[in-house]
Design a protein around this motif. Sequence first.
Motif, PDB file in Angstrom:
ATOM      1  N   SER A 331      39.560  69.993  50.618  1.00  0.00           N
ATOM      2  CA  SER A 331      39.077  70.120  49.244  1.00  0.00           C
ATOM      3  C   SER A 331      37.830  69.263  49.097  1.00  0.00           C
ATOM      4  O   SER A 331      37.850  68.073  49.441  1.00  0.00           O
ATOM      5  CB  SER A 331      40.150  69.656  48.249  1.00  0.00           C
ATOM      6  OG  SER A 331      39.604  69.495  46.955  1.00  0.00           O
ATOM      7  N   ARG A 332      36.762  69.845  48.584  1.00  0.00           N
ATOM      8  CA  ARG A 332      35.521  69.079  48.402  1.00  0.00           C
ATOM      9  C   ARG A 332      35.703  67.938  47.406  1.00  0.00           C
ATOM     10  O   ARG A 332      35.015  66.922  47.471  1.00  0.00           O
ATOM     11  CB  ARG A 332      34.401  70.004  47.919  1.00  0.00           C
ATOM     12  CG  ARG A 332      33.946  71.018  48.950  1.00  0.00           C
ATOM     13  CD  ARG A 332      32.783  71.830  48.428  1.00  0.00           C
ATOM     14  NE  ARG A 332      32.340  72.820  49.388  1.00  0.00           N
ATOM     15  CZ  ARG A 332      31.482  72.589  50.376  1.00  0.00           C
ATOM     16  NH1 ARG A 332      30.981  71.364  50.522  1.00  0.00           N
ATOM     17  NH2 ARG A 332      31.135  73.545  51.212  1.00  0.00           N
ATOM     18  N   PRO A 362      38.614  58.860  46.278  1.00  0.00           N
ATOM     19  CA  PRO A 362      39.028  57.971  45.182  1.00  0.00           C
ATOM     20  C   PRO A 362      39.670  58.726  44.016  1.00  0.00           C
ATOM     21  O   PRO A 362      39.131  59.720  43.520  1.00  0.00           O
ATOM     22  CB  PRO A 362      37.709  57.304  44.767  1.00  0.00           C
ATOM     23  CG  PRO A 362      36.916  57.258  46.038  1.00  0.00           C
ATOM     24  CD  PRO A 362      37.247  58.549  46.740  1.00  0.00           C
ATOM     25  N   ASN A 363      40.869  58.250  43.647  1.00  0.00           N
ATOM     26  CA  ASN A 363      41.645  58.746  42.497  1.00  0.00           C
ATOM     27  C   ASN A 363      42.191  60.164  42.675  1.00  0.00           C
ATOM     28  O   ASN A 363      42.763  60.723  41.730  1.00  0.00           O
ATOM     29  CB  ASN A 363      40.816  58.686  41.208  1.00  0.00           C
ATOM     30  CG  ASN A 363      40.373  57.274  40.886  1.00  0.00           C
ATOM     31  OD1 ASN A 363      41.170  56.334  40.950  1.00  0.00           O
ATOM     32  ND2 ASN A 363      39.098  57.103  40.569  1.00  0.00           N
ATOM     33  N   ALA A 364      42.051  60.749  43.858  1.00  0.00           N
ATOM     34  CA  ALA A 364      42.643  62.065  44.108  1.00  0.00           C
ATOM     35  C   ALA A 364      44.152  61.933  44.305  1.00  0.00           C
ATOM     36  O   ALA A 364      44.688  60.840  44.549  1.00  0.00           O
ATOM     37  CB  ALA A 364      42.001  62.709  45.335  1.00  0.00           C
ATOM     38  N   ALA A 420      45.391  58.119  45.175  1.00  0.00           N
ATOM     39  CA  ALA A 420      44.538  57.178  45.896  1.00  0.00           C
ATOM     40  C   ALA A 420      43.897  56.180  44.938  1.00  0.00           C
ATOM     41  O   ALA A 420      43.694  56.462  43.749  1.00  0.00           O
ATOM     42  CB  ALA A 420      43.460  57.935  46.662  1.00  0.00           C
ATOM     43  N   GLY A 421      43.585  54.989  45.460  1.00  0.00           N
ATOM     44  CA  GLY A 421      42.927  53.963  44.662  1.00  0.00           C
ATOM     45  C   GLY A 421      41.436  54.207  44.544  1.00  0.00           C
ATOM     46  O   GLY A 421      40.906  55.259  44.940  1.00  0.00           O
ATOM     47  N   GLN A 422      40.731  53.202  44.014  1.00  0.00           N
ATOM     48  CA  GLN A 422      39.296  53.331  43.766  1.00  0.00           C
ATOM     49  C   GLN A 422      38.501  53.496  45.055  1.00  0.00           C
ATOM     50  O   GLN A 422      37.397  54.049  45.035  1.00  0.00           O
ATOM     51  CB  GLN A 422      38.796  52.101  42.998  1.00  0.00           C
ATOM     52  CG  GLN A 422      39.357  51.965  41.596  1.00  0.00           C
ATOM     53  CD  GLN A 422      38.885  53.081  40.678  1.00  0.00           C
ATOM     54  OE1 GLN A 422      37.790  53.612  40.840  1.00  0.00           O
ATOM     55  NE2 GLN A 422      39.720  53.444  39.706  1.00  0.00           N
ATOM     56  N   ASN A 423      39.044  53.003  46.177  1.00  0.00           N
ATOM     57  CA  ASN A 423      38.332  53.098  47.452  1.00  0.00           C
ATOM     58  C   ASN A 423      38.861  54.228  48.337  1.00  0.00           C
ATOM     59  O   ASN A 423      38.517  54.293  49.523  1.00  0.00           O
ATOM     60  CB  ASN A 423      38.436  51.769  48.201  1.00  0.00           C
ATOM     61  CG  ASN A 423      37.776  50.630  47.447  1.00  0.00           C
ATOM     62  OD1 ASN A 423      36.686  50.808  46.890  1.00  0.00           O
ATOM     63  ND2 ASN A 423      38.433  49.486  47.393  1.00  0.00           N
ATOM     64  N   GLY A 424      39.700  55.083  47.773  1.00  0.00           N
ATOM     65  CA  GLY A 424      40.256  56.174  48.557  1.00  0.00           C
ATOM     66  C   GLY A 424      41.422  55.728  49.424  1.00  0.00           C
ATOM     67  O   GLY A 424      41.875  54.575  49.371  1.00  0.00           O
ATOM     68  N   LEU A 480      46.169  69.236  47.770  1.00  0.00           N
ATOM     69  CA  LEU A 480      45.285  68.140  47.385  1.00  0.00           C
ATOM     70  C   LEU A 480      44.727  68.421  45.998  1.00  0.00           C
ATOM     71  O   LEU A 480      44.129  69.472  45.764  1.00  0.00           O
ATOM     72  CB  LEU A 480      44.143  67.997  48.401  1.00  0.00           C
ATOM     73  CG  LEU A 480      44.552  67.726  49.852  1.00  0.00           C
ATOM     74  CD1 LEU A 480      43.335  67.768  50.766  1.00  0.00           C
ATOM     75  CD2 LEU A 480      45.252  66.385  49.961  1.00  0.00           C
ATOM     76  N   LEU A 481      44.910  67.479  45.076  1.00  0.00           N
ATOM     77  CA  LEU A 481      44.503  67.678  43.685  1.00  0.00           C
ATOM     78  C   LEU A 481      43.388  66.700  43.333  1.00  0.00           C
ATOM     79  O   LEU A 481      43.527  65.491  43.539  1.00  0.00           O
ATOM     80  CB  LEU A 481      45.691  67.467  42.743  1.00  0.00           C
ATOM     81  CG  LEU A 481      46.954  68.289  43.053  1.00  0.00           C
ATOM     82  CD1 LEU A 481      48.065  67.969  42.065  1.00  0.00           C
ATOM     83  CD2 LEU A 481      46.642  69.787  43.055  1.00  0.00           C
ATOM     84  N   SER A 482      42.299  67.207  42.805  1.00  0.00           N
ATOM     85  CA  SER A 482      41.176  66.356  42.433  1.00  0.00           C
ATOM     86  C   SER A 482      41.474  65.647  41.115  1.00  0.00           C
ATOM     87  O   SER A 482      42.284  66.117  40.319  1.00  0.00           O
ATOM     88  CB  SER A 482      39.911  67.208  42.296  1.00  0.00           C
ATOM     89  OG  SER A 482      40.100  68.200  41.293  1.00  0.00           O
ATOM     90  N   PRO A 483      40.817  64.500  40.884  1.00  0.00           N
ATOM     91  CA  PRO A 483      40.960  63.836  39.566  1.00  0.00           C
ATOM     92  C   PRO A 483      40.471  64.757  38.466  1.00  0.00           C
ATOM     93  O   PRO A 483      39.431  65.414  38.614  1.00  0.00           O
ATOM     94  CB  PRO A 483      40.074  62.585  39.698  1.00  0.00           C
ATOM     95  CG  PRO A 483      39.840  62.395  41.158  1.00  0.00           C
ATOM     96  CD  PRO A 483      39.912  63.755  41.781  1.00  0.00           C
ATOM     97  N   GLN A 484      41.210  64.850  37.375  1.00  0.00           N
ATOM     98  CA  GLN A 484      40.874  65.779  36.305  1.00  0.00           C
ATOM     99  C   GLN A 484      40.495  65.025  35.041  1.00  0.00           C
ATOM    100  O   GLN A 484      41.108  64.021  34.693  1.00  0.00           O
ATOM    101  CB  GLN A 484      42.074  66.689  35.995  1.00  0.00           C
ATOM    102  CG  GLN A 484      42.427  67.630  37.140  1.00  0.00           C
ATOM    103  CD  GLN A 484      41.364  68.702  37.317  1.00  0.00           C
ATOM    104  OE1 GLN A 484      40.984  69.369  36.370  1.00  0.00           O
ATOM    105  NE2 GLN A 484      40.910  68.873  38.548  1.00  0.00           N
TER     106      GLN A 484
END
Length: 488
Positions: A331-332, A362-364, A420-424, A480-484
């Motif tokens: 996922s991009r 990060p945040n995914a 995931a945290g701020q640094n992935g 895999l889900l992106s931050p929304q």
Amino acid sequence: MAFTTRLLLALLLSAFLLSATNAVRDYQGQQAGQQGERGTRLTEAQQCRLTRLTASQPTNRIESEGGVTELWDENEEQFQCAGVAPMRSVIRRNSLSLPNFHPMPRLVYIERGQGLIGITYPGCAETFQSQSQPFQAGREPREERGRGRRSDQHQKVHRIRQGDVVALPAGAAHWCYNDGEEELVAVSVNDLNHRSNQLDQNLRAFYLAGGVPESGRQQTQEGQRLQSRQRFQNIFRAFDAELMAEAFNIPAEIVRRMQEEQSERGLIVNVREGMRMIRPDEEGEFEEEQGRPRRGQQWWEEATGNGLEENICTMKIRTNLEHRTQADIFSRQAGKINHVNRQKLPILKYMDMSASRGTLYPNALLTPHWSVNSHCVVYVQRGEAQVQVVDHSGQQVMNDRVNQGEMFVVPQYFVSTVRAGQNGLEFVVWRTGSEPMNSQLAGYTSVIRAMPIEVLTNAYQISPNEAQRLKTNRGGESFLLSPQRRSF
């Protein structure tokens, strides 16, 4: 006369049926006893009545002259549930992890560095031969020096690199040599509950040389028991020297040198002189990993083979999980995951294990999901994340932040999610099944999306519009889900 014959036949038939019934009962009793014994062993390893899961660090540390061996406590509840024993080995430059074998399969992930590994399968031929290599690098007896080089023959030696997953079958002797420019770090999971291990649920390794120094044994957490010193000792020590000399047809003095404790050297030793040995075409192997045929090899040979590649003696033992172009899930906006199972690495069929390596941006998120047919052992390679796990009773058994170097278990069917945290986050997952399956709660391939709207409206007492949004608001995203950014 006819009546007597019929009576006799009836008695014979009754006796036969009674005998057959007793035989069936005896067989069923025997099977039940065997299943009971097997069940006792499995139950002991699979008591997953967990009320709390936590990320764990190694509890025991074994210092050797050439590196460090760190062990997680296999008696910890979560590892007993999964029936596994994790470990981490750090092999310094120009050092050798001594030959050993173990009664259970071990799946290794190379976290950093590179080196050579040799796995000796019983009954397989020594297919690598040379007339120009030293007989034994750095260890030639004085009387042999100056006589030139001896021929050598041995089974295949494999190059391993960062990102490799290496399969070590039960009972196969193996060694590892770091010929790189940095430390070689290998994280492993031993499947104690595999059918090949008929001993007990303790981690065992049978060493052909070396041993654990008493002073090198340390505890990293108070209250944790030390590993048994007898677990990691040279097996030749206890044999009669004369008997071994006869078995090998060598002088007893050589056997006594093999039996020397030298436990101050430990399980990983420094190599006094560089080791040279016969190796395959590493460049050709690397090209095959990238999906390209070797030079001089036609594409149809790559596709079809000759039917002899995957017998046990020549079976592939490794594959790499860091190739960006070979991601199984990508996922991009969220990250990628590479899997290795019995399809990619057929030897895993016999080990009944598999692995994955994932990267979350990060945040995914990893969608809430459960594993259908295996336990999962998760190792945090880099970064940090928030992990939540829920059991069958709807109780939260884990809601913790996990950090680099920590490991935790997600038992079969327990539902988990990771942000995931701020640094992935970069992580590795070992599974106790060679063909793992997941079932997802959110996303394009989820069980929620597959249900009719009417089922959801009645199950959750929501409107049809709300049910439609529950099903489809993640669009085409799957595992895999992106931050929304919420807009509702």
